[in-house]
Design a protein around this motif. Structure first.
Motif, PDB file in Angstrom:
ATOM      1  N   ASP A 190      62.551  51.127  43.778  1.00 42.74           N
ATOM      2  CA  ASP A 190      62.788  50.716  42.395  1.00 42.74           C
ATOM      3  C   ASP A 190      61.890  49.516  42.115  1.00 42.74           C
ATOM      4  O   ASP A 190      62.083  48.435  42.674  1.00 42.74           O
ATOM      5  N   VAL A 191      60.906  49.710  41.264  1.00 45.46           N
ATOM      6  CA  VAL A 191      59.928  48.647  41.020  1.00 45.46           C
ATOM      7  C   VAL A 191      60.548  47.431  40.334  1.00 45.46           C
ATOM      8  O   VAL A 191      59.952  46.355  40.310  1.00 45.46           O
ATOM      9  N   SER A 192      61.771  47.560  39.814  1.00 45.99           N
ATOM     10  CA  SER A 192      62.441  46.412  39.211  1.00 45.99           C
ATOM     11  C   SER A 192      63.082  45.501  40.248  1.00 45.99           C
ATOM     12  O   SER A 192      63.565  44.415  39.905  1.00 45.99           O
ATOM     13  N   ASP A 193      63.085  45.918  41.499  1.00 53.54           N
ATOM     14  CA  ASP A 193      63.588  45.073  42.582  1.00 53.54           C
ATOM     15  C   ASP A 193      62.843  43.737  42.556  1.00 53.54           C
ATOM     16  O   ASP A 193      61.614  43.703  42.456  1.00 53.54           O
ATOM     17  N   PRO A 194      63.537  42.613  42.658  1.00 59.26           N
ATOM     18  CA  PRO A 194      62.859  41.296  42.584  1.00 59.26           C
ATOM     19  C   PRO A 194      61.810  41.076  43.666  1.00 59.26           C
ATOM     20  O   PRO A 194      60.987  40.162  43.531  1.00 59.26           O
ATOM     21  N   ASP A 195      61.832  41.869  44.730  1.00 52.87           N
ATOM     22  CA  ASP A 195      60.851  41.720  45.805  1.00 52.87           C
ATOM     23  C   ASP A 195      59.657  42.660  45.655  1.00 52.87           C
ATOM     24  O   ASP A 195      58.828  42.745  46.566  1.00 52.87           O
ATOM     25  N   ARG A 196      59.554  43.368  44.561  1.00 52.79           N
ATOM     26  CA  ARG A 196      58.500  44.367  44.398  1.00 52.79           C
ATOM     27  C   ARG A 196      57.642  44.058  43.181  1.00 52.79           C
ATOM     28  O   ARG A 196      58.022  43.294  42.295  1.00 52.79           O
ATOM     29  N   LEU A 197      56.475  44.688  43.143  1.00 52.03           N
ATOM     30  CA  LEU A 197      55.594  44.553  41.981  1.00 52.03           C
ATOM     31  C   LEU A 197      54.917  45.887  41.694  1.00 52.03           C
ATOM     32  O   LEU A 197      54.951  46.809  42.516  1.00 52.03           O
ATOM     33  N   ALA A 198      54.333  45.993  40.524  1.00 52.44           N
ATOM     34  CA  ALA A 198      53.668  47.225  40.121  1.00 52.44           C
ATOM     35  C   ALA A 198      52.355  47.380  40.870  1.00 52.44           C
ATOM     36  O   ALA A 198      51.617  46.410  41.075  1.00 52.44           O
ATOM     37  N   ALA A 199      52.057  48.589  41.291  1.00 48.41           N
ATOM     38  CA  ALA A 199      50.796  48.906  41.961  1.00 48.41           C
ATOM     39  C   ALA A 199      49.838  49.538  40.966  1.00 48.41           C
ATOM     40  O   ALA A 199      50.220  49.930  39.857  1.00 48.41           O
ATOM     41  N   CYS A 200      48.570  49.640  41.365  1.00 45.43           N
ATOM     42  CA  CYS A 200      47.541  50.186  40.483  1.00 45.43           C
ATOM     43  C   CYS A 200      46.550  50.982  41.318  1.00 45.43           C
ATOM     44  O   CYS A 200      45.857  50.421  42.176  1.00 45.43           O
ATOM     45  N   ALA A 201      46.467  52.280  41.101  1.00 50.06           N
ATOM     46  CA  ALA A 201      45.476  53.108  41.783  1.00 50.06           C
ATOM     47  C   ALA A 201      44.143  52.979  41.049  1.00 50.06           C
ATOM     48  O   ALA A 201      44.057  53.179  39.840  1.00 50.06           O
ATOM     49  N   LYS A 202      43.108  52.613  41.790  1.00 51.88           N
ATOM     50  CA  LYS A 202      41.810  52.384  41.161  1.00 51.88           C
ATOM     51  C   LYS A 202      40.712  52.930  42.074  1.00 51.88           C
ATOM     52  O   LYS A 202      40.965  53.165  43.271  1.00 51.88           O
ATOM     53  N   HIS A 203      39.521  53.189  41.561  1.00 48.36           N
ATOM     54  CA  HIS A 203      39.067  53.132  40.175  1.00 48.36           C
ATOM     55  C   HIS A 203      38.854  54.566  39.727  1.00 48.36           C
ATOM     56  O   HIS A 203      38.090  55.295  40.354  1.00 48.36           O
ATOM     57  N   PHE A 204      39.511  54.971  38.682  1.00 44.45           N
ATOM     58  CA  PHE A 204      39.539  56.359  38.231  1.00 44.45           C
ATOM     59  C   PHE A 204      38.301  56.661  37.390  1.00 44.45           C
ATOM     60  O   PHE A 204      38.170  56.121  36.307  1.00 44.45           O
ATOM     61  N   VAL A 205      37.401  57.504  37.866  1.00 47.40           N
ATOM     62  CA  VAL A 205      37.315  58.180  39.145  1.00 47.40           C
ATOM     63  C   VAL A 205      35.825  58.320  39.466  1.00 47.40           C
ATOM     64  O   VAL A 205      34.982  58.272  38.566  1.00 47.40           O
ATOM     65  N   GLY A 206      35.468  58.488  40.741  1.00 49.56           N
ATOM     66  CA  GLY A 206      34.093  58.713  41.159  1.00 49.56           C
ATOM     67  C   GLY A 206      33.308  57.471  41.481  1.00 49.56           C
ATOM     68  O   GLY A 206      32.112  57.545  41.771  1.00 49.56           O
ATOM     69  N   TYR A 207      33.943  56.303  41.461  1.00 50.14           N
ATOM     70  CA  TYR A 207      33.236  55.032  41.647  1.00 50.14           C
ATOM     71  C   TYR A 207      32.519  54.981  43.002  1.00 50.14           C
ATOM     72  O   TYR A 207      31.455  54.376  43.135  1.00 50.14           O
ATOM     73  N   GLY A 208      33.093  55.619  44.011  1.00 46.81           N
ATOM     74  CA  GLY A 208      32.477  55.615  45.332  1.00 46.81           C
ATOM     75  C   GLY A 208      31.170  56.366  45.410  1.00 46.81           C
ATOM     76  O   GLY A 208      30.475  56.309  46.432  1.00 46.81           O
ATOM     77  N   LEU A 209      30.821  57.077  44.345  1.00 44.90           N
ATOM     78  CA  LEU A 209      29.565  57.828  44.296  1.00 44.90           C
ATOM     79  C   LEU A 209      28.467  57.079  43.549  1.00 44.90           C
ATOM     80  O   LEU A 209      27.420  57.664  43.245  1.00 44.90           O
ATOM     81  N   ALA A 210      28.686  55.797  43.266  1.00 45.59           N
ATOM     82  CA  ALA A 210      27.697  55.024  42.511  1.00 45.59           C
ATOM     83  C   ALA A 210      26.316  55.139  43.149  1.00 45.59           C
ATOM     84  O   ALA A 210      26.157  54.981  44.358  1.00 45.59           O
ATOM     85  N   ALA A 211      25.327  55.428  42.338  1.00 46.05           N
ATOM     86  CA  ALA A 211      23.979  55.733  42.820  1.00 46.05           C
ATOM     87  C   ALA A 211      23.440  54.612  43.689  1.00 46.05           C
ATOM     88  O   ALA A 211      23.475  53.438  43.317  1.00 46.05           O
ATOM     89  N   GLY A 212      22.927  54.980  44.856  1.00 45.30           N
ATOM     90  CA  GLY A 212      22.324  54.017  45.761  1.00 45.30           C
ATOM     91  C   GLY A 212      23.293  53.025  46.356  1.00 45.30           C
ATOM     92  O   GLY A 212      22.874  52.036  46.956  1.00 45.30           O
ATOM     93  N   GLY A 213      24.606  53.260  46.189  1.00 48.05           N
ATOM     94  CA  GLY A 213      25.580  52.294  46.654  1.00 48.05           C
ATOM     95  C   GLY A 213      25.597  51.021  45.828  1.00 48.05           C
ATOM     96  O   GLY A 213      26.134  50.005  46.259  1.00 48.05           O
ATOM     97  N   ARG A 214      25.030  51.073  44.632  1.00 54.40           N
ATOM     98  CA  ARG A 214      24.945  49.895  43.771  1.00 54.40           C
ATOM     99  C   ARG A 214      26.178  49.833  42.870  1.00 54.40           C
ATOM    100  O   ARG A 214      26.469  50.791  42.156  1.00 54.40           O
TER     101      ARG A 214
END
Length: 740
Positions: A190-214
């Protein structure tokens, strides 16, 4: 603590009402300007300077960061007093009392720091990843943080790209399972638990294919490849309940992701049913102008809201232009309403309306023995032994008879030289994207080895290579700490050469020429060209950037108190010129034969195999694998089969083996990977022990996106392969048949 006016005057504060009802009531009370304000995120709210904007309800969210590439530059830290002061303006001083959502990059730890995500991936242990994230969440909420921009699940076969340090490896299954574990760790049940926080899946999508690793560069890829590889870990995170997703800086085949309606609105929100928030990356909406698809911020705002970006990070485009765009009819108000509902839903899910202020004022989030124990286990699990000619483990008594090393050989004894820039540099060992970990709280290798070996170890920072060489002449064994400073990996830290930084190989060559036992320990945020290191050193450990317990983890592994059991989550290529090299490789029209590998469109000056394959790692013993067997030669499309393999510890030390299962689809509608990780099992073996390891394989694990982009399972042969890594596998075939 709620607003003083109470739920009677602000019924959306009534926690007894269902979430969607509270949203409906609040939306009815909001003007168009109020709604647009909920799509506006700023950086580093100042409760005094921003007091008027907060009381006017013009700020929805704030992140605390030193800048757009915060992982590379320290800031003053989160000041919970500032957060609470800003929250009072928003909650008690505004008409609607909507709390502000505060975010921060809590990537692989807050005060207690674990290994970088790529190092955490080397553990192949989702439960451990979940523990690390849960500790990070508990520590971060004490500082008032409610939202983290993690996990990063971009797949990449491009080690020149600095952000591979923040990734979870190159394969969809490993990245997806670890992403789901991190989401569970950050958010809990339960993300409302005082010991928890919201997560974020990133980066949508294809960022790992950036040309030349740039960083931030263009991406040329079709949707079929995205579906069969790069979208899969995002889907795993969504299925695990991730509450937010971040859009990527890159374009995909000409369309910037912040304007990509097909992938964000149609696939993520529509096809997958994601009901959380899609947040822009830093000024990502504004950068649509730089990318040349928007003439100005007004047009950029229209493109991004149509695409499905709900929260505008730091560009100000939505706040400046969305009201006008709706009133002119250029943007449908329903798009704004949808974005606002998602933002409000997130705030309600987090419990911000019911608990907007710091949950434990004055509480400490400094590392404790309990959090350090988890960081230590994570650091140990990140250590990947990639070579050992009997040099390791070192003898903890340093001067007595040797211990038993690899495959029964004698380990090194006597005096030890520990040398290199990392010996006492706590900051360098924390890794990239650490904003709140403190260097002085890091146990360094120098501290740990001095404590274990006392007078039998000489610790030197290696600033003078001639001194290092003189010290190595006296010592019986030298442990050289090599690799990259944490600032050489991370965002905007791409390189053209994946070799070691200048000068390090010179020292290694000189010490190796002495002919004495030599251990190379490599701290890195990416796969490196380790060919010469592997040739010169008797033992090589890849340990990434291990975090708070770096020194203790290294000492435990070097001295054999803990068996090395990490495995490579990315392929290590032979050289920079061999990039890309990964398990993503698919068959071509030309078959590869070892005896003619240099012909037929390959290289004329080198072979094409990897230097260290995906999944590779050694222990201080030897393990043998039997040929795999399968419970049935046929697999129904709605059924499963059991694949079994016997693994035997043939040495005299215990070990943890990562038994890996791969799949190959020889004939499909589109080209499929030559081998693809589909499952694994962590198996503890005592000396001489044999264990049968079984995998339940379902036909859906052979599913893929076909030419029409729909998911399919074909009839026909699939090959299941088991082994210790992607390059050493035994195979068994089954035939998939339609269910009757």
């Amino acid at each position: 603590m709620t607003s003083p006016s109470g739920p009677s005057e602000r019924p959306w504060f009534d926690a007894t009402l269902p979430t969607e009802t509270r949203i409906d009531i609040l939306m009815e009370a909001m003007t168009l300007s109020d709604k647009v304000a909920q799509t506006h995120q700023v950086a580093n709210i100042d409760p005094e300077a921003d007091a008027d904007a907060l009381r006017a309800g013009r700020i929805s969210s704030s992140l605390y960061a030193s800048g757009a590439t915060a992982g590379n530059e320290r800031d003053a830290g989160v000041l919970v007093g500032n957060i609470d002061a800003a929250q009072r303006h928003a909650v008690e001083g505004s008409r609607l009392g909507i709390p502000v959502l505060f975010g921060r990059d809590v990537i692989h730890g807050h005060r207690t720091v674990g290994p970088i995500p790529l190092g955490l991936a080397a553990s192949f242990d989702p439960s451990l990843a979940e523990e690390v994230a849960a500790i990070a969440a508990r520590e971060a909420v004490i500082d008032g943080v409610a939202w983290t921009f993690a996990p990063m699940v971009d797949l990449s076969e491009e080690p020149r790209w600095g952000r591979v340090a923040e990734s979870l490896g190159e394969t969809p299954v490993l990245s997806g399972r670890l992403a789901a574990a991190l989401v569970r760790g950050f958010q809990g049940d339960d993300v409302s638990d005082p010991d928890r926080l919201a997560a974020c899946a990133k980066h949508f999508v294809g960022y790992g294919l950036a040309a030349g690793g740039r960083d931030y560069d263009t991406v040329s890829v079709g949707e079929n490849t995205l579906r069969n590889l790069h979208l899969r870990p995002f889907k795993a995170a969504v299925d695990a309940g991730v509450t937010t997703v971040m859009a990527a800086f890159n374009d995909v085949d000409g369309t910037p992701m912040h304007a990509h309606e097909r992938l964000i609105r149609d696939v993520l929100k529509g096809e997958w049913g994601f009901d959380g928030v899609v947040v822009a990356d830093w000024n990502g909406v504004g950068q649509l102008v730089n990318a040349g698809v928007a003439a100005d911020l007004r047009e950029a705002a229209a493109l991004a809201i149509r695409a499905g970006v709900d929260l505008d990070m730091c560009s100000g485009a939505y706040l400046a232009h969305l009201v006008e765009l709706v009133e002119s009819g250029e943007v449908d108000v329903a798009l704004v309403d949808d974005a606002v509902r998602r933002v409000l839903r997130l705030k309600l899910r987090l419990g911000l309306f019911d608990r907007p202020y710091a949950v434990r004022p004055g509480a400490s989030n400094a590392p404790t023995p309990e959090t350090r124990e988890v960081a230590l286990r994570a650091g140990q699990a990140a250590h990947v032994l990639v070579k050992n000619d009997g040099v390791l483990p070192l003898d903890a008594s340093a001067g007595s008879a040797g211990t038993t090393g690899s495959a029964g050989s004698t380990g090194s004894t006597g005096s030890v030289l520990l040398s290199g820039a990392f010996v006492d540099d706590g900051d360098a060992l924390l890794g990239t994207w650490v904003l709140d970990g403190r260097p002085e709280e890091v146990v360094t290798p120098g501290v740990a080895l001095r404590e274990r070996l006392g007078d039998h170890v000489t610790v030197a920072d290696g600033r003078f290579s001639d001194v290092t060489l003189m010290q190595a002449r006296v010592a019986e064994t030298t442990v050289l700490l090599l690799g990259e400073h944490r600032s050489r990996s991370g965002e905007a830290q791409s390189v053209t050469d994946i070799g070691l930084p200048p000068g390090q190989l010179d020292v290694l060559r000189a010490v190796a020429a002495l002919g004495k036992p030599l251990v190379a320990v490599v701290y890195t945020g990416r796969p490196l060209d380790l060919s010469e290191v592997l040739d010169l050193a008797g033992a090589v450990l890849v340990v990434w950037h291990p975090g708070t317990e770096a020194g203790n983890a290294l000492a435990d592994v070097l001295l054999g108190e803990v068996e090395p059991h990490g495995r490579l989550p990315m392929t290590f290529p032979l050289s920079t010129g061999h990039i890309p090299t990964s398990t993503h490789q698919r068959p071509t029209g030309r078959l590869i034969r070892a005896d003619v590998d240099h012909r037929e469109g390959r290289y004329i000056d080198a072979l094409t195999y990897s230097r260290l394959p995906f999944g590779f790692g050694l222990s201080y013993t030897t393990v043998e694998y039997s040929a795999p067997t399968v419970s049935s030669p046929t697999l129904a499309t709605d059924g499963s089969v059991t694949v079994s393999v016997t693994v035997t510890n043939t040495g005299d030390r215990p070990c943890r083996e990562v038994v890996q299962l791969y799949l190959r689809d020889p004939v499909a509608e589109v080209t499929r990977p030559l081998v693809e990780l589909t499952d694994w099992s962590l198996v503890d073996l005592e000396p001489g022990q044999a264990r049968e390891v079984t995998f339940d394989v379902r036909a859906e694990q052979a599913a893929y996106a076909g030419r029409d982009l729909t998911t399919r399972v074909d009839e026909g042969e699939i090959v299941l392969l088991t082994g210790p890594d992607a390059a050493h596998l035994g195979a068994v075939s089954v035939t998939v048949r339609r269910s009757s």
